[in-house]
Design a protein around this motif. Structure first.
Motif, short mmCIF file in Angstrom:
data_model
loop_
_atom_site.label_atom_id
_atom_site.label_comp_id
_atom_site.label_asym_id
_atom_site.label_seq_id
_atom_site.Cartn_x
_atom_site.Cartn_y
_atom_site.Cartn_z
N LEU A 1 0.83 -1.20 0.00
CA LEU A 1 0.00 0.00 0.00
C LEU A 1 0.87 1.26 0.00
O LEU A 1 0.62 2.20 -0.76
CB LEU A 1 -0.91 0.00 1.24
N VAL A 2 1.91 1.26 0.85
CA VAL A 2 2.80 2.42 0.91
C VAL A 2 3.48 2.62 -0.45
O VAL A 2 3.55 3.73 -0.98
CB VAL A 2 3.86 2.23 2.02
N SER B 1 -2.50 1.86 16.62
CA SER B 1 -2.05 2.68 15.50
C SER B 1 -1.03 1.92 14.68
O SER B 1 -0.15 1.25 15.23
CB SER B 1 -1.43 3.98 16.02
N ILE B 2 -1.16 2.01 13.38
CA ILE B 2 -0.20 1.33 12.50
C ILE B 2 0.90 2.30 12.07
O ILE B 2 1.82 1.93 11.36
CB ILE B 2 -0.88 0.76 11.24
N LEU B 3 0.79 3.56 12.48
CA LEU B 3 1.71 4.58 11.99
C LEU B 3 2.87 4.77 12.95
O LEU B 3 2.71 4.67 14.17
CB LEU B 3 0.96 5.90 11.81
N ASN B 4 4.00 5.08 12.40
CA ASN B 4 5.21 5.25 13.18
C ASN B 4 5.16 6.55 13.99
O ASN B 4 5.18 7.63 13.41
CB ASN B 4 6.42 5.26 12.24
N PRO B 5 5.08 6.47 15.31
CA PRO B 5 5.03 7.70 16.09
C PRO B 5 6.43 8.23 16.38
O PRO B 5 6.60 9.34 16.85
CB PRO B 5 4.36 7.25 17.39
N THR C 1 9.90 9.91 5.94
CA THR C 1 10.22 9.14 7.13
C THR C 1 9.52 7.78 7.03
O THR C 1 8.49 7.67 6.38
CB THR C 1 9.75 9.90 8.39
N PRO D 1 8.28 9.52 0.69
CA PRO D 1 7.92 9.90 2.05
C PRO D 1 9.19 10.21 2.83
O PRO D 1 10.22 9.57 2.60
CB PRO D 1 7.21 8.67 2.61
N VAL E 1 6.97 5.16 7.68
CA VAL E 1 5.63 5.52 8.15
C VAL E 1 4.90 4.41 8.88
O VAL E 1 3.93 4.67 9.57
CB VAL E 1 4.76 6.01 6.97
N ILE E 2 5.34 3.18 8.73
CA ILE E 2 4.61 2.08 9.34
C ILE E 2 5.37 1.60 10.57
O ILE E 2 6.59 1.47 10.54
CB ILE E 2 4.45 0.91 8.37
#
Lengths: 476, 433
Positions: free
Chosen positions: A36-37, A324-328, A295, A293, A297-298
């Motif tokens: 997807l990314v 959350s699936i996103l990289n914090p 950074t 992107p 992201v996952i």
């Protein structure tokens, strides 16, 4: 007995099957997210809007303006920085600005540090790199102001680094105080600097002759290699050997401090075919960089044992239900600690600064919101991109580990200037000091160090020297 | 006994695997989880979310804000995060009536309003009651303290009920009851939280029984999710900024919020999945009904809940609540009562109280105005009467064409107008003292 074993075998097989299904599903999910990314990246590249592609951008000639420093992230490259200004696949002009000095700071030192009678180290961020109308930073103005007041030679070294905070500045202070033996150290930061992570800067190749800047959350490895992908962030700034004197010979040269009108008048230049090819290669690299992107992201831990992705898909219709699936953990996110004492390197740095015995002050530079809402000079926690609890915790812990208060500079701003806070910053959205704001900031710093208990002894000693100088007989 | 070959065992294991996968998939297709997934993916809803509940249910007063709470809030539109912000504190007083800052004031004012009086422009700039406090201090030279008891989406009667209880303990010199045109005729509303797997939807009704029986209410466009943190917002905004919108929508925290809201809108107030082990054919019936459009028809035919929050007429209000008793108790308590009309932007622009924004027909509107005049000696004080030199309208609200939330300039203007409007009342109070 045989039935028992058969039942056991069946149950075991079912359990094993479930484990296999869970494992297979995790592999599928991982691949699905990565695909997807990748798919969206491609779409983003195709869909780059004209405004982004047509925006002006600079490409520097080597060496890069940022120089990797393993101890505290980076210095600014000494000497002149040459660059070409482009817009889309067209070149507009070439330029040259004064880059770093011998200390790795931006700008030119007005005085010889070692020859100066009083030496000050000034640590800050981009808020203290901006200048007044005459191109002087708050540190430059402080140097002149102190000289004027005391008639002594002062040198204020401005170790401000953009996008850095207190962690980096204490790393620097720890290393630089023994080397430079200052008389005073000033830390002056806005609120977001509380939560900045340490970062290091280096260049990585894009093509054979184009490099781009990279921010890293840890130093380069022992072999000079980059950290793992989730620990660095590629940036759009480029440096290229293609930016040559031959290319610039065909282009107008920008003045040192071009006005807005001069910048607006720049137009695309016709270049010989061999130079136009160079410009198009730079533009192509720029497009490629913009489409990526910035950074990773996952951030899903597909190996975790406390959660079943199959279960949540079956029960809640979503394998990632409520996680959350996103990289914090990006370079842009604030610290996830609320206490600097939890950072051993910070504790060591603070101890080193305290042991040096050099007086230092912690000063807080107000943002527009703080100017409008806190006359008394309180830090508006939770308004700087750091959540309130973290911000409060970090200030409290900074004051605890240093034994000093963090002082809000707004209490020393001129009353007349407080009537129009917007005049003191760049805009409603950008609280960096305006040229006027830089001047007012300098005055506030001067007032602060003349009255604060941390610097009182140091300041009184200067006052005494002034009195002695005014009364030669007393001096004798 | 003849031992089975490893190959045969492997085939059996693979077959069992296949059966497990197919069984799970069939279960999923027939279960409500599948429906929930559809709801999330086709969601067109817009709602506000909070990282933490900014209020608590209160059986007497509907709901009360939590003044000590900071939280993240933001807006979700069509299944995507639009913006995020952090609120460091709420305006509801975080001190008690015995606090020296309140007791030591020369003039104590309690304000009971709605969203306009509650919200701080840009989340940081002072609200208009805070500006009113400053302006009154400047004009009177007295020490003024304003306690802001405003709550979003509450009407005149609900504010009066709260004021009558609070004034006894707080003893304000002046009580300001704020009329916001679009809300003043609203019936008292109770708000409760209904949790769906760690995410809560807000259910509103005109009865306190909504706390125990959420079906009585309607779901407000508000969701509470503790996983919605500042850092989560940053990562959401970041992936959107680099063009990865679909990835952002795939996030589990976001989908849990959208799912909770959509499920709440269906009127079920609990998870569609009422126990994952309880597979029964009702799922199949539900599935078939919803896919055949039967449920839509059923929803269209159903009567709206009698406890749905709505406007009422002054006569209806009077029949339910003894407004005269409440108002007289306030007056007898020694407080000066000011009913202040804070205009919506078009009303400010036109200098008038415009019935069309009230949701009432003209006779109902007039009956309310007459009724409120009759309740108080002073009648209604209109801020628009004091607005002689208006700044550029575009600077007063976020967007004159629709978003009428006050800007910092607008809040300052309203605060100054309110101070001017109160001066006469304050003079009376001062002379009494």
């Amino acid at each position: 007995m045989r039935h028992f074993w058969n039942a056991l075998l069946l149950i075991g097989s079912l359990a094993l099957s479930l484990a296999v299904v869970e494992a297979g599903y995790r592999l599928y999910l991982k691949h699905d997210l990565e695909a997807l990314v990748e798919r969206q990246r491609t779409q983003a590249e195709r869909g780059l809007d004209d405004a982004t592609v047509d925006a002006r951008f600079s490409v520097y000639a080597p060496p890069a303006p940022w120089q990797y420093n393993e101890h505290y992230g980076y210095d600014y490259q000494q000497g002149q920085w040459r660059f070409v200004l482009l817009q889309g696949p067209n070149a507009l002009a070439c330029g040259q600005v004064t880059g770093g000095n011998e200390f790795g700071n931006v700008g030119v030192e007005q005085h010889d540090y070692w020859e100066s009678e009083i030496r000050i180290l000034f640590f800050g961020s981009s808020y203290t790199q901006v200048t007044d109308r005459d191109g002087r930073t708050a540190a430059d103005l402080l140097e002149s102001g102190l000289e004027e007041r005391f008639g002594l030679s002062f040198s204020v070294l401005n170790f401000s680094r953009d996008a850095t905070g207190l962690l980096t500045s204490f790393d620097m202070a720890r290393l630089l105080i023994p080397q430079l033996s200052p008389d005073l150290v000033i830390f002056a930061f806005n609120g977001s600097a509380l939560g900045y992570r340490r970062h290091w800067r280096t260049m990585v190749p894009v093509t054979d002759n184009i490099e781009r800047l990279v921010f890293m959350l840890e130093p380069l490895g022992a072999d000079g290699g980059l950290p793992p992908p989730e620990r660095y962030v590629p940036m759009p700034q480029m440096v290229s050997q293609l930016v040559t004197t031959e290319l610039c010979a065909h282009l107008p040269l920008l003045p040192d401090h071009p006005t807005q009108a001069e910048m607006e008048q720049l137009t695309a230049q016709r270049l010989p075919p061999e130079e136009q090819v160079v410009v198009e290669r730079l533009f192509s690299a720029r497009r490629q960089i913009l489409a990526e992107p910035q950074t990773p992201v996952i951030a899903v831990d597909f190996g975790r044992l406390d959660r079943s992705f199959v279960f949540h898909r079956i029960v809640n219709g979503d394998p990632y239900y409520a996680i959350s699936i996103l990289n914090p953990n990006t370079i842009y996110s604030s610290l996830d600690i609320q206490d600097y004492a939890a950072d051993p390197a910070m504790m060591e740095a603070v101890e080193a600064v305290l042991e040096s015995g050099i007086p230092f002050v912690l000063l807080h530079i107000p943002t527009l919101a703080e100017m409008r809402n806190s006359d008394a000079g309180e830090i508006l926690h939770g308004t700087h991109g750091i959540d309130q609890a973290t911000s409060e915790g970090l200030v409290a812990s900074m004051e605890r580990i240093t034994g000093q208060q963090m002082h809000h500079l707004y209490q020393w701003y001129d009353d007349d200037e407080k009537r129009d806070p917007l005049n003191l910053v760049n805009s409603e959205q950008d609280s960096h000091p305006s040229p006027r704001g830089t001047l007012v900031l300098y005055r506030a710093i001067l007032r602060a160090i003349s009255v604060l208990p941390e610097t009182q002894e140091w300041f009184n000693a200067l006052e005494n020297r002034l009195e002695v100088a005014d009364d030669p007989e007393e001096g004798l | 006994m003849k031992a089975k070959s490893p190959r045969r065992r492997l085939i059996v294991l693979l077959l069992i695997c296949l059966v497990v996968v197919v069984s799970l998939e069939i279960y999923f297709r027939l279960s409500a989880a599948s429906e929930q997934r559809e709801l999330v993916e086709s969601s067109s809803a817009s709602f506000v979310f909070y990282g933490e509940a900014p209020f608590v249910f209160d059986r007497r007063h509907g709901f009360l804000p939590r003044p000590d709470t900071g939280y993240v809030t933001g807006l979700i539109v069509r299944g995507a995060l639009v913006n995020c912000m952090e609120i460091s504190s709420q305006q509801w007083p975080d001190y008690g009536p015995d606090d020296p800052s309140w007791q030591g004031a020369d003039l104590r004012i309690a304000v009971f309003g709605g969203a306009q009086a509650l919200l701080r422009p840009d989340n940081r700039a002072p609200s208009w009651p805070e500006h009113m406090e400053d302006a009154l201090e400047d004009r009177t030279g007295s020490r003024v303290t304003v306690a802001n008891f405003s709550r979003p989406h509450v009407g005149f009667v609900q504010n009066l009920l709260l004021a009558s209880e609070i004034s006894e303990e707080w003893q304000p010199h002046v009580i300001v009851l704020v009329l916001e045109t679009d809300l003043f005729a609203r019936m008292p509303v109770w708000r409760s939280l209904q949790w769906i797997h760690g995410t809560a939807v807000v259910v509103e009704a005109t009865t306190p029984d909504v706390a125990s029986d959420p079906v009585l209410g309607t779901v407000a466009p508000v969701v509470i999710a503790s996983a919605a943190t500042t850092q989560w917002c940053h990562s959401q905004m970041h992936v959107q900024s680099v063009g990865l919108d679909e990835l952002a929508r795939r996030d589990g925290v976001l989908r849990a919020m959208v799912g909770a809201y959509e499920v709440g809108r269906l009127g079920r107030h609990t998870s569609l999945v009422h126990g994952w082990m309880d597979f029964d054919t009702s799922f199949l019936v539900t599935y078939l009904m919803e896919n055949s459009g039967a449920q839509d028809a059923q929803q269209e035919d159903s009567e709206p809940s009698p406890y749905r929050p709505r406007n009422w007429t002054f006569e209806q209000a009077l029949s339910e609540v003894d407004l005269y008793l409440l108002m007289n108790a306030l007056i007898d308590g020694g407080s000066e009562i000011v009913v202040l009309h804070a205009p919506l932007f078009p009303e400010l622009d036109q200098g008038a109280f415009l019935p069309r924004y009230s949701g009432l027909d003209d006779p109902q509107f007039n009956s309310w105005i007459e009724g409120i005049r009759d309740l108080t000696d002073e009648g209604i004080v209109h801020l628009t009467r004091f607005s002689h030199d208006l700044p550029d309208p575009a600077t007063v609200v976020n967007n004159p064409d629709g978003d009428w939330q006050l800007t910092p300039t607008g809040a300052r203007l309203y605060g100054e107008l309110a101070a001017a409007a109160l001066i006469a009342t304050i003079d009376d109070e001062a002379s009494d003292q």
